[in-house]
Design a protein around this motif. Structure first.
Motif, short mmCIF file in Angstrom:
data_model
loop_
_atom_site.label_atom_id
_atom_site.label_comp_id
_atom_site.label_asym_id
_atom_site.label_seq_id
_atom_site.Cartn_x
_atom_site.Cartn_y
_atom_site.Cartn_z
N ILE A 111 25.83 19.37 -31.97
CA ILE A 111 24.78 18.77 -32.88
C ILE A 111 25.09 17.40 -33.25
CG2 ILE A 111 24.27 19.01 -35.33
CD1 ILE A 111 24.15 22.28 -34.67
N GLU A 112 26.56 17.34 -33.67
CA GLU A 112 26.70 15.98 -34.02
C GLU A 112 26.56 14.72 -32.65
OE1 GLU A 112 27.93 12.76 -36.53
OE2 GLU A 112 27.40 14.70 -36.92
N GLY A 115 22.75 13.77 -32.43
CA GLY A 115 22.48 12.74 -33.61
C GLY A 115 23.15 11.07 -33.15
N THR A 161 26.59 9.26 -26.63
CA THR A 161 27.43 8.99 -28.03
C THR A 161 27.94 7.67 -27.84
OG1 THR A 161 29.29 10.18 -27.55
CG2 THR A 161 27.62 11.46 -28.44
N PRO A 213 18.06 10.61 -35.40
CA PRO A 213 18.97 11.43 -35.44
C PRO A 213 18.99 12.63 -35.90
CG PRO A 213 19.75 9.46 -36.74
CD PRO A 213 18.39 9.22 -36.03
N GLN A 214 18.32 12.65 -36.93
CA GLN A 214 17.99 14.16 -37.73
C GLN A 214 17.18 14.89 -36.81
OE1 GLN A 214 20.68 13.81 -40.03
NE2 GLN A 214 19.26 15.57 -40.64
N ARG A 217 19.56 16.17 -33.92
CA ARG A 217 20.34 17.15 -34.37
C ARG A 217 19.59 18.59 -34.65
NH1 ARG A 217 24.98 15.75 -37.11
NH2 ARG A 217 24.66 17.42 -38.78
N GLU A 218 18.47 18.46 -34.96
CA GLU A 218 17.76 19.87 -35.48
C GLU A 218 17.32 20.49 -33.88
OE1 GLU A 218 16.48 23.11 -36.88
OE2 GLU A 218 17.60 21.48 -38.05
N ARG A 221 20.57 21.94 -32.37
CA ARG A 221 20.82 23.19 -33.18
C ARG A 221 19.97 24.44 -32.94
NH1 ARG A 221 23.04 24.39 -38.09
NH2 ARG A 221 23.05 22.18 -38.73
#
Length: 238
Positions: A111-112, A115, A161, A213-214, A217-218, A221
């Motif tokens: 998840i990180e 993002g 990343t 990024p949000q 991440r979602e 997830r």
């Protein structure tokens, strides 16, 4: 190092078995820090497997920090052996609770990573994501090559990343979750699970490309929780 191990049983995950044997040789001092491993040809002949299987085993050892590869020269045992390397034996993952715990670790890491990838990716990273998606959605999506492309997608996200530790840890985990993908495919209607998985990966790719990024991440997830749900596993997520 002893390479005359004979034929490994064909119903076992060959690269993991070979990497485990080489790791034991390193841990027990039969191969010393800085020492070069035998060539792919010698290893393939000794284990009775193809060179591509040996290459995959070496890649696993590299992800675990046990060896380093030098282009055109070969693979060498890493010099700095003071710190403990990461190692999870493939057999351990036949235990349901161990498998769930590995996915629990995977959840925050990936998840990180998604993002950070949304923030730091470049055009080359998106191109590589698109390449893996092409492989996932092509004619081979029903075969093992679809699984290879799935795992490659997650490695590309980690690389995007621009933090080599994400690549190290997620690459290590990716080598061990092929069992999960096979199990999920076996437990459901193949056409349905493949299409759902592809849609989840497309959502992650688009979220990363949007540099949100949000949203990335979602999307990751939802994919990971969906993947564990298809395996009948429940993770703690807050």
């Amino acid at each position: 190092m002893t390479v005359g191990f004979g034929q490994i049983r064909r119903n076992e995950h060959l690269p993991a078995r070979i990497s485990s044997q080489i790791a034991r040789d390193i841990a027990e001092g039969r191969i010393l820090p800085g020492e070069k491993l035998p060539t792919e040809h010698v290893l393939a002949k000794g284990f009775g497997v193809s060179r591509s299987v040996v290459r995959e085993a070496i890649a696993q050892l590299r992800n675990e920090g046990l060896v380093e590869t030098r282009q055109g020269v070969g693979a060498f045992v890493t010099e700095h052996r003071g710190r403990q390397s990461i190692r999870i034996e493939q057999d351990d993952l036949h235990d349901r609770e161990s498998f769930r715990e590995l996915f629990q670790l995977r959840l925050p890491l990936e998840i990180e990573a998604a993002g950070l990838a949304a923030v730091h990716h470049d055009r080359g990273d998106l191109d590589k994501l698109d390449e893996t998606l092409t492989a996932m959605t092509g004619a081979d999506k029903w075969t093992d090559q679809g699984i290879v492309a799935d795992l490659a997608f997650h490695r590309v996200v980690a690389a995007a990343t621009k933090n080599e530790y994400f690549s190290l840890f997620i690459g290590f985990i990716a080598e061990r979750i092929s069992l999960a993908i096979n199990a999920a495919r076996a437990a459901a209607v193949l056409e349905e699970i493949v299409e759902v998985t592809i849609a989840e990966h497309l959502a992650i790719r688009d979220a990363i490309a949007s540099r949100d990024p949000q949203r990335a991440r979602e999307a990751m997830r939802r994919h990971l929780l969906g993947a564990t749900g298809r395996l009948g596993l429940k993770l703690e997520s807050y």
